[in-house]
Design a protein around this motif. Structure first.
Motif, mmCIF file in Angstrom:
data_model
loop_
_atom_site.group_PDB
_atom_site.id
_atom_site.type_symbol
_atom_site.label_atom_id
_atom_site.label_comp_id
_atom_site.label_asym_id
_atom_site.label_seq_id
_atom_site.Cartn_x
_atom_site.Cartn_y
_atom_site.Cartn_z
ATOM 1 N N SER A 222 -71.236 -17.949 -46.482
ATOM 2 C CA SER A 222 -70.890 -16.531 -46.605
ATOM 3 C C SER A 222 -69.481 -16.373 -47.158
ATOM 4 O O SER A 222 -69.211 -15.459 -47.950
ATOM 5 N N SER B 233 -68.553 -14.357 -50.632
ATOM 6 C CA SER B 233 -67.648 -13.207 -50.746
ATOM 7 C C SER B 233 -66.488 -13.528 -51.694
ATOM 8 O O SER B 233 -66.035 -12.669 -52.446
ATOM 9 N N ASP C 266 -79.220 -14.539 -44.229
ATOM 10 C CA ASP C 266 -78.687 -13.216 -43.929
ATOM 11 C C ASP C 266 -78.898 -12.310 -45.144
ATOM 12 O O ASP C 266 -78.385 -12.577 -46.225
ATOM 13 N N ALA D 264 -77.705 -9.511 -46.046
ATOM 14 C CA ALA D 264 -76.502 -8.952 -46.668
ATOM 15 C C ALA D 264 -75.852 -9.975 -47.601
ATOM 16 O O ALA D 264 -75.507 -9.674 -48.746
ATOM 17 N N ARG E 148 -75.617 -9.881 -51.676
ATOM 18 C CA ARG E 148 -74.336 -9.951 -52.369
ATOM 19 C C ARG E 148 -74.355 -11.079 -53.414
ATOM 20 O O ARG E 148 -73.845 -10.925 -54.517
#
Lengths: 1003, 162
Positions: free
Chosen positions: A210, A214, A256, A258, A262
């Protein structure tokens, strides 16, 4: 020093020697040198070394420089150490000391130098000293950014070199958070470290996913000026983006939603940017942008879960296929190759077939054409196989020599895999041989023969086609081989046509005979003897050829022997016997294509495997059955450990006496014969026992690994070569074999060896040499422990290494008086031990002696052969007066010797010594196994016995062999044809045993 | 969040090279003289010499229309020619070709800035400085720093210590 570069080599050497002498005297001088001069001279030495001259001094002075407080002096010192690293233990200690001081100095410049030195040398000693220290530096809050960068990569180097020495701990979670660091340089360095650590410990580093997503997202959405220093030709942080995308390839798609969303956004943004007009015309701009794009596509292919992204990736690559930049065309072809194996994009890739074929024809750079060949191979399926194979064949005519063999293999595989019609397959392979005969390896032509023999619907066509192909005035030798083999088997199918009558077939083949090499000629001789059986009308013609001096007295033993044997066979055997002996070859057992194995070996692990694995799912194999596991092929290719002399190991033992298997012959002197005759038992204990009397062979084998041994012993010394073969197509990592001696063994046996390369590539073999010294007597054997990583799993194998006391035995000549004199000196009660046990098998001293002698027959010299034969003559005399079992044993020994000798240049000697008694004995014994053995020996028997005896023996044999029942009869034939055709030996019952394994199995 | 397979393998059974990294960096002139050799893997001296010769033979026969990538043993050479000098980086076949190609250019731009129009002789006589530049930009076979500004700042700082 500028003079060093010009003038002649000699002048340079002269000048350098003068300078070296000067520096040496300065270093040895009484006056202590100041730091500056020391640096100057060390630097000069370095320069001289870099010019390509050996430097054997100055190390100490360089180490002294490390403790200087001046940057330049320290820097030269560290550079000298890094470039001329020397594992001199004295110095390593001093160097490590200096590094330790610098790491503790809190001076970022000095810390940097020390870290770079560790990263450059990366030795185990350094890992031992600093692997605990560096993680602390890396995650400490007050460490400077540039030091963090160096520390991260320094740790990476130590982890790669000695993973066992780098302790995992709290620091790992803090390292993951470096992905959030403000300083992009730190993130760049840390990402490399995290990627490597995550590959080995995915669970521990999964939070990096993650964070990486990001970070990536922030980079790709930033404006081109946001990242300032890290924007390269209007592309934001291209290298960091690539590294983050690589890190994500260590993991499956994020679960996940999300994070996953992304990431998909990021990947879409990257794909979108490729369509935007370039911000600069410079190639640097497009290269940097496309570097990120290609890495994104790799990730999309890796995830293989978003059909939409996969198709977009494919379209993007399709555009690149016609780009004017050669680099991009090359990379697009390469990427598409992996895309072709995804079920979502396979069809999309196929739409580009014309572009790819065009690339094959027009690209100027061979490496691009090579990629095009790879892609065609990858996108091939049943729908386009004919087109692709045709294009590859036509390309082959002009292809670069460097890639011809690979193309030949690929064509052969595709033609076989997607053949709907086997006439097409046969045509394709014959075309291959015509176009690129030199590059058609044995595997390819073996395979076509295997397929033709296994499929009766194509045999007639194959015979007709090879016959026609052979008409060409100049045809490749490989074609003669295929032609010879196929006509020998199936020539009768076209003999009805007067244009290919038996005599015409024979004349055609024989017209090529004299232009061929020895192995091909040998093969043709076998074809001729097969013709004798197929076409009785050409028998006399063929006999004339065999009888000619150029055959019977040929300088080559193999040819001479075949001529002699076949001539005898053709003249003494009845038609029935001929028909049995020379019957059509039985079908080959199905197995993985040997060509595929070869391609895998050639191309290395990654490229071929994934394609093949993917294809296996989609396509039905040529044999109409799923392809067997590759293990079966490799198992078959290594000679079976219990392969006995006559290939009869699988047969039931004779009703009376000990088992007639000659394979058990040697071992049963020492142990019960049961284990030795067991078919293919790879248990290490069994294998260990076999090595008691032999020095070479396969010690251990499982699905992954094969361990072979070759050893030699002389007096109290020995040397053992251990061969580790990776049977898979995947690398073994951290491959560490260790020799373990129990404590008491350690004192008695000295073993020395060097570590092997920790990675073993797929299909590769590495060798390790063990030097052995026997100090005193010992009982236990050392243990060889092998640990390695295969895929994600850790493997651990232990086998007993067959170093036994008897290897160091030496014979001593002694007169009987001396012996008994010594014997009587042994008077202490504990020096005499007696134990009485019941023998499992009847014992005969002479037989035992012969067995022992035979055990060493691999290097049988003229002298020992004589000795052996003498022993056996005595033995024979003995045996004829004793009951059956010993005689049977004696027969086995005899047949073994004859077999051995038949293949060597001393065969004549054994032949003449072959006793008639043996033949008579076999005739009366009514032991079918024995009879088959005799049949094998028949050619050389017949050469020494009169026609009459031989003929009646043969007749007798036919009754014997027919009593063996179905499935056994063609053993006899196999021995004749199998030896001659030179085809790979096939496993299974009633298999052929070629001469090669027969000789090996006696070692 | 990720509870999937524990091994770094993809659904296609493909394993990424575990040692994805630069094997060596070479700078050679057209005559085959080595101007820089930086090794990130253990080779003995004979092997190094052999590699140097082979790389030279492989790279110099290629013309400008060819790709900047060439397969070499089990690796790939990514190279670019600047005047008479070949800058070569040896990486795994599965590595990102373009990223390393631009890494070469980035490196050359730094050298050019640092030596003010770099030429072959700068590399010969300032070899120890070139090693420093390399270590700033590549370490342990990985790209360490890509910002030209940051590298040059560090190099100037080090130079001031001389």
């Amino acid at each position: 020093m500028s003079g060093l570069c010009g003038k002649s080599k000699e002048a340079e050497i002269k000048r350098i020697n003068k300078e070296l002498a000067n520096i040496r005297s300065k270093f040895k001088g009484d006056k202590a040198l100041d730091g500056y001069s020391k640096k100057k001279y060390v630097c000069k030495l370095l320069f001289i070394f870099l010019l390509g001259h050996d430097i054997d001094f100055g190390h100490m002075e360089a180490v002294n420089l490390l403790s200087s407080n001046r940057y330049t002096e320290k820097q030269i010192g560290y550079l000298f150490i890094s470039v001329l690293v020397n594992s001199n233990s004295e110095l390593i200690r001093l160097i490590n000391n200096a590094i330790k001081n610098d790491l503790a100095s809190r001076n970022p410049t000095f810390m940097g130098l020390a870290l770079h030195c560790i990263a450059n040398v990366g030795s185990r000693e350094m890992a031992e000293a600093f692997a605990g220290e560096i993680p602390k530096i890396l995650v400490a809050g007050d460490t400077m950014d540039s030091v963090k960068q160096s520390a991260a990569l320094c740790l990476l180097r130590l982890y790669r070199a000695s993973p066992d020495l780098v302790p995992m701990g709290d620091w790992t979670s803090r390292v993951v958070h470096l992905l959030n660091d403000q300083h992009l340089g730190v993130v760049t360095a840390a990402t490399s470290l995290i990627t490597t650590l995550a590959q080995k410990n995915p669970e521990e580093f999964k939070t990096s996913v993650s964070l990486a997503v990001s970070r990536l997202s922030r980079i790709v959405t930033s404006a081109s000026t946001d990242l300032q220093d890290y924007t390269y030709y209007f592309v934001p942080a291209p290298w960091l983006s690539v590294k983050l995308l690589r890190l994500l390839q260590c993991y499956p798609p994020p679960e996940d939603p999300a994070v996953r969303g992304r990431l998909t956004e990021c990947l879409e943004t990257i794909l979108n940017k490729a369509q935007e007009p370039p911000k600069s015309k410079k190639v640097q701009h497009s290269n940097a942008k496309n570097a990120v794009l290609f890495e994104a596509i790799s990730l999309i292919i890796h995830h293989d879960s978003e059909p939409n992204l996969l198709v977009r990736a494919c379209n993007q690559l399709g555009q690149f296929l016609q780009h004017r930049e050669t680099n991009l065309r090359y990379l697009a072809l390469e990427s598409m190759c992996t895309l072709a194996s995804s079920e979502f994009s396979h069809e999309a890739v196929k739409t580009h077939i014309d572009t790819v074929i065009n690339a094959l024809k027009t690209e100027r750079d061979v490496s691009v054409r090579q990629r095009a060949v790879d892609l065609l191979y990858a996108m091939c399926d049943r729908s386009n196989a004919q087109q692709i194979v045709a294009e590859m064949l036509s390309y082959l005519e002009t292809a670069d020599y460097s890639i011809r063999e690979e193309i030949v293999l690929k064509v052969a595989i595709l033609a076989e895999k997607y053949a709907v019609d086997y006439t097409w397959y046969v045509d394709t392979i014959l075309n291959l041989i015509r176009i690129a005969g030199d590059y058609v390896s044995e595997e390819v032509w073996y395979r076509v023969i295997q397929i033709v023999i296994n499929r009766d619907d194509v045999q007639g066509y194959a015979a007709k086609t090879v016959f026609e192909a052979l008409q060409a005035p100049a045809c490749h030798e490989n074609l003669v081989k295929v032609g010879g083999y196929i006509l020998g088997e199936f020539g009768n199918l076209i003999a009805g046509d007067p244009r290919s009558s038996p005599l015409i077939q024979f004349d055609l083949l024989h017209s090529k005979f004299h232009l061929c090499s020895v192995p091909t000629r040998a093969l043709l001789l076998s074809t001729y003897i097969k013709f004798v059986n197929l076409f009785p009308e050409v028998k006399t013609t063929i006999q004339d050829v065999l009888r000619s001096d150029s055959q019977l007295k040929n300088a080559d033993v193999e040819l001479q022997q075949r001529a002699v044997e076949y001539l005898r066979l053709s003249s003494v055997a009845s038609t029935d016997i001929l028909a049995t002996v020379l019957e059509e070859m039985p079908p080959f057992p199905e197995r993985e294509s040997s060509i595929l194995a070869k391609l895998k070996k050639k191309k290395g692990p990654s490229t071929v495997t994934d394609l093949e694995e993917a294809k296996r799912e989609r396509s039905v194999d040529v044999n109409g059955a799923p392809e067997p596991a590759p293990a079966s092929a490799s198992a078959a290719s290594t000679p079976s450990p219990s392969a006995d002399l006559l290939g009869l190991g699988a047969a039931p033992p004779a009703p009376t006496g000990p088992p007639p298997s000659a394979g058990g012959l040697l071992v049963d002197v020492f142990s019960d014969s049961a284990s030795a005759v067991a078919p293919l038992a790879p248990g290490s204990e069994d294998n260990f026992a076999r090595f008691v009397c032999k020095n070479n062979g396969v010690l251990f084998e499982n699905q992954l690994l094969q361990i072979g041994l070759k050893s030699e012993f002389r007096q109290n010394l020995g040397r053992m070569f251990i061969f580790y073969g990776n049977k898979t197509s995947t690398q073994f990592l951290n491959f560490t074999p260790t020799l373990i001696c129990a404590d008491d063994l350690q004192a008695n046996l000295n073993l020395q060896t060097k570590p092997v390369d920790p990675t073993v590539d797929g299909g590769a073999q590495v060798q390790q040499v063990v030097n052995i010294e026997c100090v005193s007597d010992f009982t236990e054997a050392p243990v060889l422990n092998i640990q390695f990583r295969y895929g994600g799993t850790f493997q651990n194998v232990s086998v007993k290494l067959p170093i036994t006391l008897n290897k160091f035995f030496q014979p001593t000549e002694m007169a009987s008086q001396d012996f008994f004199q010594r014997w009587k000196q042994l008077s202490n009660p504990q020096q005499e031990v007696q134990s009485i046990f019941k023998a499992k098998h009847p014992m005969d001293t002479e037989i035992t002696k012969a067995k022992l002698l035979l055990g060493r027959s691999s290097d049988l010299g003229q002298h020992s052969l004589k000795k052996l034969i003498l022993t056996l003559q005595t033995l024979w005399a003995l045996a004829s007066s004793t009951p059956k079992p010993p005689r049977l044993d004696a027969c086995c020994v005899w047949s073994r010797i004859c077999k051995l000798r038949c293949t060597g240049s001393r065969c004549a000697q054994a032949r003449t010594l072959f006793p008639r008694g043996y033949v008579t004995y076999c005739r009366s014994s009514f032991n079918p196994m024995q009879a088959v053995g005799l049949c094998v020996l028949f050619p050389c028997v017949s050469a020494t016995l009169g026609d009459h005896t031989a003929h009646s023996t043969m007749e007798h044999l036919s009754t014997c062999t027919s009593s063996l029942g179905p499935g056994r009869g063609w053993d006899t034939k196999g021995l004749l044809t199998g030896t001659t055709a030179g085809l790979p030996v096939q496993g299974g019952p009633g298999s052929m045993k070629s001469r090669q394994p027969v000789v090996q199995s006696t070692n | 969040m990720v509870t999937g397979r524990a091994t770094p393998e993809t659904s296609r059974g493909r394993v990424h090279a575990q040692t994805a990294k630069i094997r060596f960096i070479l700078i050679q002139n057209r005559a085959g003289k080595t101007r820089l050799a930086k090794w990130y893997m253990q080779f003995d001296d004979d092997e190094k010499q052999k590699l140097i010769e082979e790389v030279h033979a492989v790279v110099t026969v290629r013309d400008a229309k060819h790709t900047n990538f060439v397969e070499f043993r089990n690796f790939k050479i990514i190279y670019r020619r600047y005047a008479g000098l070949y800058f070569c980086i040896c990486v795994d076949v599965s590595d990102n070709n373009l990223a390393y190609l631009e890494a070469i250019h980035n490196f050359v731009e730094v050298l050019n800035e640092y030596f003010h129009n770099v030429c072959e002789l700068d590399l010969v006589f300032n070899f120890y400085k070139v090693y420093t530049v390399v270590d700033e930009m590549f370490l342990a076979g990985e790209i360490r720093e890509t910002s030209q500004t940051k590298v040059l700042k560090q190099l100037l700082m080090l130079q001031s210590l001389e």
